[in-house]
Scaffold this motif. Structure first.
Motif: not given
Ligand SMILES: [Cu+2]
Length: 141
Positions: A72, A96, A124
């Protein structure tokens, strides 16, 4: 009906995992690094940012595999402003790379910008401890 029950069970399991703070562990010494550009660089668009990762591997989002994650890129975003125990939001300033990309070429507004990498797990969520790069500063003319 069956689907509904299954969904409820899955939600309950996800809720439990979150409540217990089950973060994906990062191996000792793992680190991320912005390979290019250099800190303090003065550039013009488009800007290519190259991501480096040591002690872990890159895997696409959605693929649960030990000691991996995806990059990221935090643009003008302080680490302290993020919830590091939750899935990272996807915004213009929190990009992302869920495909497992290790670089990006983008246009940034003219001015000085801070850049930092933060690895996320298959969902994530940052690892424990978070795998981050140093913050660099670049100026786009
Ligand atoms: Cu992500």
């Amino acid at each position: 009906m069956r689907l509904f029950v299954l969904a409820s069970v899955l939600c309950a399991v996800a809720g439990l995992a979150a409540a217990e703070g089950h973060l994906t562990p990062a191996p000792e010494g793992a680190s991320a690094r912005i390979v290019a550009p250099e800190d303090g660089a003065v550039l013009s668009n488009p800007v290519t940012i190259v991501f480096g990762l040591q002690g872990m591997g890159v895997a696409p989002a959605g693929v649960e595999q030990e000691n991996t994650g995806h990059h990221h890129l935090l643009i003008n975003t302080e680490l302290a402003s993020l919830d590091l125990e939750a899935g990272l939001p996807a915004t213009d300033e929190i990009r992302h790379f869920g495909g497992g990309q290790t670089e990006v070429t983008l246009d940034l507004p003219a001015g000085t910008h801070s850049l930092q990498l933060l690895l996320g797990d298959w969902q994530h969520v940052p690892h424990d401890p978070p795998v981050v790069s140093e913050v660099i500063s670049i100026t786009v003319e």
